[in-house]
Design a protein around this motif. Structure first.
Motif, PDB file in Angstrom:
ATOM      1  N   GLY A  49       0.822  -1.210   0.000  1.00 38.36           N
ATOM      2  CA  GLY A  49       0.000   0.000   0.000  1.00 38.36           C
ATOM      3  C   GLY A  49       0.851   1.253   0.000  1.00 38.36           C
ATOM      4  N   ARG A  50       0.344   2.307  -0.594  1.00 39.54           N
ATOM      5  CA  ARG A  50       1.148   3.514  -0.771  1.00 39.54           C
ATOM      6  C   ARG A  50       1.449   4.213   0.548  1.00 39.54           C
ATOM      7  NH1 ARG A  50      -0.989   6.074  -6.572  1.00 39.54           N
ATOM      8  NH2 ARG A  50      -0.989   4.070  -7.675  1.00 39.54           N
ATOM      9  N   GLN A 101      -1.767  -1.500  -4.273  1.00 39.49           N
ATOM     10  CA  GLN A 101      -1.782  -0.164  -4.888  1.00 39.49           C
ATOM     11  C   GLN A 101      -0.512   0.130  -5.683  1.00 39.49           C
ATOM     12  OE1 GLN A 101      -2.508   1.993  -1.129  1.00 39.49           O
ATOM     13  NE2 GLN A 101      -4.463   2.645  -2.009  1.00 39.49           N
ATOM     14  N   LYS A 110       1.840  -6.142 -12.665  1.00 33.96           N
ATOM     15  CA  LYS A 110       0.791  -6.320 -11.661  1.00 33.96           C
ATOM     16  C   LYS A 110       0.587  -7.784 -11.296  1.00 33.96           C
ATOM     17  CE  LYS A 110      -3.969  -5.009 -10.526  1.00 33.96           C
ATOM     18  NZ  LYS A 110      -4.357  -6.347 -10.042  1.00 33.96           N
ATOM     19  N   ASN A 143      -4.389  -5.760  -1.617  1.00 23.95           N
ATOM     20  CA  ASN A 143      -4.514  -4.495  -2.356  1.00 23.95           C
ATOM     21  C   ASN A 143      -3.229  -3.689  -2.165  1.00 23.95           C
ATOM     22  OD1 ASN A 143      -5.469  -2.272  -3.758  1.00 23.95           O
ATOM     23  ND2 ASN A 143      -6.665  -1.487  -2.025  1.00 23.95           N
TER      24      ASN A 143
END
Length: 315
Positions: free
Chosen positions: A76-77, A138, A125, A136
């Motif tokens: 995640g970012r 991101q 991806k 998830n």
């Protein structure tokens, strides 16, 4: 009888031909193999299996061990950027190909480029999905290497090398990594020589613990004990006083003279406190006076209070 073919000579028809000699190569098989080894050394013997089982049991009873935690990933970012800003050790930053960038991605890449020990990897991806098991991510995945735990005895040795009386924090059943990180940070601030955690059912040095420690985990060792009670008994044999924090302790913290000398301070979980065996092993049970009426403190806060009290008495 007429018309019947003669019965073949089996010995003649099955003859294999001339035999080839060994050329003396089989003489080695005639040599003696020395004395028969004892039963405990013979593979497959019942006494050998019993000896191996006993050795495994003795190894499992050791108070602690050096070792490494499993590798970890941060996804995640926001979490990746926070981990990089906090200086969490990392081996690689994976960035998704053709990713629609924003400030968080840009800042994460800049921080990664500035660290020579961190590899910047561009990946598709599908590869990131496989790496994160479908989380998830991101488009950003940070790989954190295994933490290299110390042995509980290493903390006593480090204090001896520095010419200090050992001041060691021990966590019993604390499962929140942020509490562990907070204790590491307090130990670094007030002259502690390290923190001991159990191997099982306890928080380890994850990325979250690293972040909460604010970088102090790089200089304050965390040791892992396979059996916390035996590790404490080992400290007692080494001359340390084992102090357990408990709401019903017999002595108030302000009256605890043992903080002047070699000491290991045990903090239990906020809900359950000290486990039974650990509590029985402690030399002294101490309470923190709380005039405000709070029932308990979390491990990070309690450890900070005790470490400050110890630093004040040792100053």
């Amino acid at each position: 009888m007429p018309g019947n073919s003669p019965r073949p000579n089996r010995r003649t028809s099955n003859k294999k031909g001339p035999q080839i000699g060994s050329g003396g190569q089989r003489r080695r098989g005639l040599r003696g193999k020395g004395p028969t080894p004892p039963a405990e050394a013979r593979t497959g013997h019942v006494k050998k299996r019993a000896a191996d089982a006993k050795a495994r049991q003795q190894a499992s009873r050791q108070g602690g061990r050096r070792g490494k935690s499993p590798a970890e990933i941060v996804v995640g970012r926001n979490p990746v950027l926070e981990a990089l800003r906090a200086g969490v050790p990392a081996s690689a930053l994976y960035v998704q190909q053709f990713l629609e960038s924003d400030d968080r991605v840009t800042d994460a890449v800049k921080l990664a480029v500035a660290r020579p020990d961190l590899h910047l990897v561009e990946a598709g991806k599908p590869e990131l999905d496989r790496l994160t098991n479908g989380l998830n991510h991101q488009g950003l995945v940070l790989q954190v290497p295994p933490y290299d735990y110390a042995h509980p005895d290493d903390l006593v040795a480090a204090a001896a090398e520095a010419g200090d009386d050992p001041l060691i924090m021990v966590l019993d059943g604390v499962t929140d990594p942020r509490n562990l990180g907070a204790v590491v940070r307090s130990a670094a601030a007030f002259g502690g020589h390290g923190v001991v955690v159990p191997e099982r059912r306890a928080a380890g040095m994850t990325a979250g613990a690293w972040k909460t420690s604010a970088g102090t985990a790089a200089t304050t060792p965390v040791a892992r004990a396979t059996n916390l009670t035996r590790a404490l008994q080992g400290y007692q044999r080494a001359g340390l006083t084992v102090v357990g924090l408990a709401a019903d302790g017999d002595v108030e913290l302000t009256e605890l003279a043992a903080l002047d000398g070699p000491v290991a301070i045990v903090v239990g979980s906020e809900g359950k406190g000290l486990s039974r065996l650990v509590g029985e092993t402690c030399d002294i049970r101490v309470r923190i006076p709380m005039p405000g009426g709070a029932e308990s403190l979390n491990a990070g806060v309690a450890a900070g209070i005790v470490l400050y009290a110890a630093a004040t008495r040792r100053a």
